[in-house]
Design an enzyme around this catalytic site. Structure first.
Site, PDB file in Angstrom:
ATOM      1  NE  ARG A 232      -4.342  -1.093  -0.117  1.00 21.40           N
ATOM      2  CZ  ARG A 232      -4.550  -2.029  -1.037  1.00 21.40           C
ATOM      3  NH1 ARG A 232      -3.583  -2.327  -1.911  1.00 21.40           N
ATOM      4  NH2 ARG A 232      -5.703  -2.671  -1.098  1.00 21.40           N
ATOM      5  CD  GLU A 261      -3.191   3.966  -5.913  1.00 21.18           C
ATOM      6  OE1 GLU A 261      -3.784   3.482  -6.893  1.00 21.18           O
ATOM      7  OE2 GLU A 261      -2.152   3.468  -5.439  1.00 21.18           O
ATOM      8  CG  HIS A 287      -3.138   0.100  -7.741  1.00 23.54           C
ATOM      9  ND1 HIS A 287      -3.358   0.712  -6.542  1.00 23.54           N
ATOM     10  CD2 HIS A 287      -3.291  -1.233  -7.506  1.00 23.54           C
ATOM     11  CE1 HIS A 287      -3.638  -0.196  -5.617  1.00 23.54           C
ATOM     12  NE2 HIS A 287      -3.598  -1.388  -6.178  1.00 23.54           N
TER      13      HIS A 287
END
Length: 326
Positions: A232, A261, A287
């Protein structure tokens, strides 16, 4: 009365037909997300929501979806979804637990090689007409005979380790207080970052993992280290990474995920750090960890099945509770 299903991103025709067999589907034509006002309007009388990576579910959304029974997430990570708020609203949440693992691990290895072997700079050299045949330039490093560390030995971390085992690494270190793997030498993060030529971040975003890699930690990084983040965005500080690249502490940074994000974080940045974008020794992808066509179709099918099970009065196969999410 026909059940209303809201789908926040375009889905395959096959999956759309599956959902239409049980309800009236309102689907975002995408790829840009709906505005908050548009989403709330669609959810005002909806019983089911099929959610994707750009979505954030919190108490505010749930207040605007009073008839919602279930949220079927076509993704793996929980961090953009307030599961406590969903539990209090009696909304059943499901995620797709395993289909993203293999393609994400493959991309992690690809990013590492691209960063270490100067693929981005080499591609630019050829495309700009500067290449006139072999020259002794753009020397990098390789996985073979290197020390590699994987931070997070969940499903994706283990899949990365499995792929690394074929490259002839000198050692593979693992950092995880809970999970173990026979192919790695378990150690702590400080030891790993000080010894590894490559450091892979494969941890979920939690309160304790945010900015796990910051200025203080990067000060201990082995000089020239290749840092790869496919976990992440906010498990690393992009500003700290940019500073480490500038001073030469890091050799390169490769990422498929970004701080901007992590939608549930109210203080998240709204753009990728400009200094990171300006750095030449970076490889940044949008991503695309699960962006393999057959995998995305399988993820959508699985999420649709979870949604249909709830609307049929059953508990979904991939239900997530507060207890098993912790």
């Amino acid at each position: 009365m026909t059940k209303k299903i809201v789908v926040t991103q375009p889905i395959h025709a096959e999956v759309l037909h599956m959902l239409q067999s049980v309800g009236n589907v309102v689907m975002n034509p995408g790829p840009a997300p709906w505005s908050q006002a548009e989403l709330y309007q669609h959810l005002s009388d909806a019983e089911a929501l099929m959610a994707f990576m750009p979505d954030r579910v919190d108490a505010g959304l749930l207040r605007n979806a009073p008839h919602l029974k279930t949220i079927a997430c076509a993704l793996k990570g929980y961090d953009n979804f307030d599961l406590q708020a969903c539990d209090e609203a009696d909304v059943i949440v499901s995620f797709v637990p395993d289909l993203l693992t293999e393609p994400t691990a493959e991309l992690a290895i690809g990013l590492a090689i691209a960063a270490a072997r100067n693929v981005r700079l080499g591609d630019n050299l050829v495309r700009t007409g500067q290449y006139e045949g072999w020259r002794p330039v753009l020397y990098g490093t390789g996985l073979h005979q290197s020390v590699v560390a994987v931070v997070g030995l969940g499903a994706v971390g283990r899949a990365i380790v499995e792929r690394l085992s074929g490259f002839g690494c000198a050692r593979i270190l693992g950092v995880d207080p809970v999970n173990h793997n026979t192919r790695v030498v378990l150690t702590d993060l400080l030891t790993a970052i000080s010894q590894a030529d490559y450091l892979f971040m494969a941890v979920p975003l939690t309160e304790s993992s945010r900015y796990l890699i910051d200025d203080d930690m990067l000060a201990h990084a082995k000089p020239g280290q290749i840092l790869v983040n496919i976990g992440r965005g906010s498990v690393v500080s992009e500003a700290a990474v940019a500073r480490a690249l500038q001073r030469g502490q890091l050799g390169a940074y490769a990422a498929d995920v970004y701080e901007m994000e992590d939608w549930l974080l109210t203080d998240r940045p709204h753009n990728i750090n400009p200094a990171l974008l300006a750095a030449e020794n970076t490889v940044l992808t949008p991503h695309i960890g699960s962006a393999v066509a057959r995998v995305r179709l399988a993820i959508e099918r699985r999420a649709a099945n979870n949604l249909i099970q709830v609307l049929s009065g059953k508990m979904p196969t991939d239900v997530v509770s507060l207890d098993n999410a912790r």
